[in-house]
Design an enzyme around this catalytic site. Structure first.
Site, PDB file in Angstrom:
ATOM      1  N   CYS A 167      42.986  40.971  38.849  1.00 27.12           N
ATOM      2  CA  CYS A 167      41.930  39.999  38.645  1.00 27.12           C
ATOM      3  C   CYS A 167      40.548  40.565  38.928  1.00 27.12           C
ATOM      4  O   CYS A 167      40.390  41.547  39.656  1.00 27.12           O
ATOM      5  CB  CYS A 167      42.123  38.809  39.580  1.00 27.12           C
ATOM      6  SG  CYS A 167      43.749  38.093  39.484  1.00 27.12           S
ATOM      7  N   GLY A 189      41.299  42.125  34.021  1.00 23.70           N
ATOM      8  CA  GLY A 189      42.248  41.077  33.650  1.00 23.70           C
ATOM      9  C   GLY A 189      41.901  40.527  32.288  1.00 23.70           C
ATOM     10  O   GLY A 189      40.771  40.092  32.082  1.00 23.70           O
ATOM     11  N   ASN A 246      41.353  37.621  43.945  1.00 23.92           N
ATOM     12  CA  ASN A 246      41.812  38.945  43.504  1.00 23.92           C
ATOM     13  C   ASN A 246      42.615  39.537  44.653  1.00 23.92           C
ATOM     14  O   ASN A 246      42.089  39.684  45.761  1.00 23.92           O
ATOM     15  CB  ASN A 246      40.609  39.835  43.173  1.00 23.92           C
ATOM     16  CG  ASN A 246      40.998  41.277  42.839  1.00 23.92           C
ATOM     17  OD1 ASN A 246      40.202  42.187  43.026  1.00 23.92           O
ATOM     18  ND2 ASN A 246      42.189  41.498  42.342  1.00 23.92           N
ATOM     19  N   GLY A 247      43.878  39.869  44.372  1.00 21.28           N
ATOM     20  CA  GLY A 247      44.731  40.422  45.420  1.00 21.28           C
ATOM     21  C   GLY A 247      46.101  39.801  45.354  1.00 21.28           C
ATOM     22  O   GLY A 247      46.435  39.118  44.386  1.00 21.28           O
ATOM     23  N   TYR A 273      41.585  54.848  39.081  1.00 21.37           N
ATOM     24  CA  TYR A 273      41.824  54.268  37.754  1.00 21.37           C
ATOM     25  C   TYR A 273      41.197  52.899  37.487  1.00 21.37           C
ATOM     26  O   TYR A 273      40.581  52.696  36.454  1.00 21.37           O
ATOM     27  CB  TYR A 273      43.343  54.189  37.511  1.00 21.37           C
ATOM     28  CG  TYR A 273      43.721  53.415  36.274  1.00 21.37           C
ATOM     29  CD1 TYR A 273      43.357  53.867  34.999  1.00 21.37           C
ATOM     30  CD2 TYR A 273      44.428  52.213  36.360  1.00 21.37           C
ATOM     31  CE1 TYR A 273      43.695  53.148  33.856  1.00 21.37           C
ATOM     32  CE2 TYR A 273      44.774  51.503  35.216  1.00 21.37           C
ATOM     33  CZ  TYR A 273      44.403  51.967  33.977  1.00 21.37           C
ATOM     34  OH  TYR A 273      44.732  51.260  32.854  1.00 21.37           O
TER      35      TYR A 273
END
Ligand code: SF4
Length: 500
Positions: free
Chosen positions: A18, A44, A118-119, A258
């Site tokens: 996310c 995302g 996010n996570g 990345y």
């Protein structure tokens, strides 16, 4: 070699789950959130949402698809107000339901709230079982909803207290935005797995997963939200609350390898600088006599630049990426199917033919795509193909907000580098060492998580079933303290040469 992997996936890459973006104090908050999410689209691509506040009411719109397709002008016009939070989400197959799209909105005893996360929470399943036993009714299968229920159950008198109560009961990774009708909260878990940054645009405050979202808006980067910090932004100004006991930092090192955009500053360091340094380290650890250095685009480019600079071997864009392959691409007929990786990448014959090629990529997941790329480069006449990977072998899954396959599917979990090299059909294979990776991100104080390379995890709490709401891929968590029955065969940098 152990068994040859049989799985073939169109996209054999890790996915971040996310991206989040928040605005406080701008008359066109939803429009800024839209632009911010657009810059974070790489985090995302399957659903997106924005919730805005006009000071009295929250207004929400969430849909499946990419930011650009969802937030057309007529939709943005229905999101008034000076406050907004937005979310882009990645999920795995079978878990693309709109009900899991974020921000989540609730109306509870603490008022109306919207949350974007996010996570991944590593004890969400356990909490969900407990809460359901006590009568909670869940609307989604997202781990984020556990936080919502814990907030609603808190006895704290204000929202910051309730959030602190809730977050002190969950484990794992969260960079979280919470919106009320007149406040914006930005919170990072005590280990700081995922990034979260504060910025300013004139008088307005912005919060984002990555700084590249500020660049698009000509906003100023101010600072990171610290691990274990809750930033509360209201008309009264900005307040910093440390809601949890300090824990050793575990910033995700793979954000630098990345996930994050190379034009972002993550955990206080330029991602592009880290990637170039990784390429230079690869050249030092795995030198090879060759004619050209070719990146696997796009993410392999900065490391390939670093490799070329260090080795003085010319950099060539020998593979071209087609950027226009969308999520909905359908192969036109059975007779001409199986384009495989050629849909996304095409080699430039004129650059590769007759050359000894160093192919630089950021990671190998299952190995299926890397194998196809090596074959593709050979098919256009490369004399030799030497694969160089700008991270150590990925031997273990991530439980902190990154979609990884199961341990069994990760080729490096059960194959030696020699076996992987042979499977890829390469002349040699070299991974960067863990110590060089730490150096490349300037990790002088051991502030980074490296669990997917070591199999040693920093959290105690684990769960046997993972709710798949926040893009979690459903694999069961196992021993969380390093007892993975697996050890990294590549403590040192190793280059392997292909037999025969
Ligand atoms: S396990 Fe790997 S991908 Fe997950 S947070 Fe740690 S370093 Fe990042």
């Amino acid at each position: 070699m152990t068994q040859t992997p049989k799985l073939a996936f169109a996209d054999d890459h890790f996915h971040d789950h996310c991206g989040v973006f928040g605005v406080f104090g701008h008359p066109e908050a939803a429009k800024l959130a839209y632009l911010g999410l657009y810059a974070l689209q790489h985090r995302g691509q399957e659903s997106a949402g924005i919730v805005s506040s006009d000071g009295n009411e929250l207004h929400s719109y969430r849909a499946m698809g990419e930011v650009e397709e969802i937030f057309v002008p007529s939709v943005l016009a229905k999101l008034p107000g000076a406050l907004a939070i937005g979310h882009t989400r990645y999920s795995t197959a079978g878990d693309k339901a709109l009900l899991n799209a974020q921000p989540i909105m609730i109306d509870c005893n603490k008022g109306k709230l919207a949350l974007g996360h996010n996570g991944n929470l590593t004890n969400a399943a356990e909490w969900r079982r407990r809460l359901e036993h006590r009568g909670s009714i869940f609307q989604t299968n997202s781990d984020t909803e556990v936080i919502v229920h814990l907030v609603a159950r808190s006895q704290a008198r204000n929202l910051s207290g309730a959030l602190g109560d809730a977050l002190n009961q969950v484990e794992g990774a969260y960079s979280l935005l919470v919106l009320t009708k007149d406040e914006l909260y930005a919170v990072r878990d005590p280990r700081g797995f995922r990034p979260l940054v504060l910025g300013r645009l004139g008088e307005a405050w912005l919060v984002a997963s990555e700084t590249c979202a500020f660049d698009l808006l000509n906003a100023q980067y101010v600072r990171e939200v610290e691990p274990g910090e809750m930033v509360r932004i209201s008309k009264g100004g900005i307040e910093s609350i440390h809601f949890a006991p300090e824990k050793p930092a575990q910033q995700c090192i793979f954000e630098h390898v990345y996930f994050s955009r190379p034009d972002s500053t993550i955990f206080g360091r330029s991602v592009n600088e880290s990637r170039e340094a990784l390429g230079r380290a690869l050249a030092k650890e795995h030198p090879v006599d060759a004619d050209i250095v070719v990146p696997v685009p796009d993410s392999g480019v900065p490391a390939a630049v670093g490799y070329a600079l260090e080795s003085k071997i010319p950099f060539r864009m020998g593979l071209i990426r087609n950027h226009y392959i969308g999520r909905t691409f359908i192969e036109p007929s059975q007779a001409i199917r199986n384009f495989g990786v050629k849909l996304k990448l095409n080699p430039v014959r004129g650059l590769i033919e007759g050359q000894r090629v160093i192919l630089v990529d950021d990671s190998i997941v299952r190995g299926t795509t890397s194998r196809k790329i090596v074959r593709m480069v050979r098919d256009v006449g490369a004399k030799e193909v030497h694969v160089r990977i700008s991270c150590p072998p990925t031997i273990s899954p991530c439980y902190y907000g990154v979609d990884t396959p199961t341990r069994e599917e990760l080729i490096a979990s059960s194959n030696t580098p020699e076996e992987i090299c042979k499977y890829l059909g390469a002349d040699s294979l070299g991974y960067v060492s863990l110590s060089a990776l730490r150096q490349a991100v300037n990790d002088t104080q051991s502030r980074f998580c490296t669990s997917c390379y070591t199999g040693v995890y920093p959290t105690d709490l684990v769960q046997l079933e993972v709710p798949s709401g926040n893009g979690v891929n459903g694999h069961a968590l196992e021993a969380a303290n390093g007892d993975t029955g697996n050890s990294n065969p590549l403590e040192r940098p190793v280059t392997v040469e292909r037999e025969g």
